[in-house]
Design a protein around this motif. Structure first.
Motif, PDB file in Angstrom:
ATOM      1  N   PRO A  16     -31.983  39.571   9.945  1.00  0.00           N
ATOM      2  CA  PRO A  16     -31.829  39.768  11.395  1.00  0.00           C
ATOM      3  C   PRO A  16     -31.108  41.080  11.702  1.00  0.00           C
ATOM      4  O   PRO A  16     -30.037  41.342  11.158  1.00  0.00           O
ATOM      5  N   ALA A  34     -30.570  34.261  16.980  1.00  0.00           N
ATOM      6  CA  ALA A  34     -30.389  34.574  15.559  1.00  0.00           C
ATOM      7  C   ALA A  34     -29.302  33.684  14.990  1.00  0.00           C
ATOM      8  O   ALA A  34     -28.244  33.527  15.598  1.00  0.00           O
ATOM      9  N   THR A  48     -25.966  39.663  12.709  1.00  0.00           N
ATOM     10  CA  THR A  48     -27.077  40.602  12.594  1.00  0.00           C
ATOM     11  C   THR A  48     -26.566  41.934  12.067  1.00  0.00           C
ATOM     12  O   THR A  48     -25.420  42.311  12.315  1.00  0.00           O
TER      13      THR A  48
END
Length: 248
Positions: free
Chosen positions: A186, A197, A201
């Protein structure tokens, strides 16, 4: 393509150059002295990006049009260019709910994420095969390593890309051409805005740094960040009868 290329005239083609990861890759390559060719559908955006890259890094930057779904135009993608590498970055990510509910949206994602990749990669394969050297890198995803209930529609398109690149790597290896499958986890880009997500990330800059390193080392598969390699190794090893009970 080597790490000593700073300030050289080596040129890299970036397809889908307006994506978040592509823009970071462009700046990373330019900072290391590579000349660039940016290809994307939004001509105004790549013209602005090209001007910015020239000013910031003092490198040559060309632009040319690219439409992922205009398959007949792909044959001319590398015409007249002297390239040492190409990076294919375009793509779209629909939520599983959207893609599963409408086959037309689902098919458009397949065509952008896989069919157009096959079209572009064959053009680049022929180009570098005839040259007898070079690197082809293309964005797949950790999502392609195993189908999960939360994103199997998108993951299936990336699984197809990974399988395609694996075969292409074997075909081009005797010709002196390296093929890199890039598998980001991600990443905080415009493509993922609005999508849920699980977990942290990565920044596009961190992902781009690893991608450029893998290109220069002519690696075959590059997980980025690196932590995704052991994570996905474990996930792939989970038996199906267990995996189907997990909420992933």
């Amino acid at each position: 393509m080597t790490s000593t290329a700073k300030h050289s005239t080596q040129r890299v083609l970036i397809v889908g150059a307006t994506s978040g990861i592509a823009r970071a890759v462009a700046h990373r390559l330019a900072s290391r002295g590579y000349a660039l060719v940016l290809a994307a559908r939004d001509s105004e955006a790549i013209d602005r990006d090209a001007a910015d890259l020239r000013v910031r890094h003092q490198v040559e930057v060309e632009t040319r049009p690219f439409d992922a779904l205009d398959f007949d135009s792909h044959a001319a993608l590398a015409d007249g260019l002297e390239l040492c590498a190409a990076v294919v970055c375009h793509g779209v990510m629909l939520s599983n709910e959207v893609a599963a509910a409408d086959i037309h949206d689902h098919r458009r994602m397949i065509d952008i994420n896989y069919t157009s990749y096959a079209s572009v990669l064959e053009v680049l394969a022929t180009y570098f095969e005839e040259k007898g050297d070079g690197v082809i890198a293309a964005i797949s995803s950790v999502a392609g390593d195993r189908g999960r209930p939360s994103n199997y529609c998108y993951g299936a398109t990336k699984a197809a890309v990974s399988a395609y690149l694996s075969g292409l790597r074997g075909r081009l290896r005797p010709k002196g051409v390296a093929v890199l499958t890039i598998k980001p986890g991600p990443t905080d880009t415009p493509m993922t805005h609005g999508l849920k997500a699980k977990g942290p990330t990565a920044t596009p800059e961190a992902v781009a740094k690893q991608i450029v390193k893998d290109i220069e080392k002519r690696r075959s598969i590059g997980y980025t960040p690196r932590k995704w390699w052991p994570i996905m190794t474990i996930i792939r090893a989970i038996p199906e009868w267990v995996f189907k009970r997990l909420s992933l």
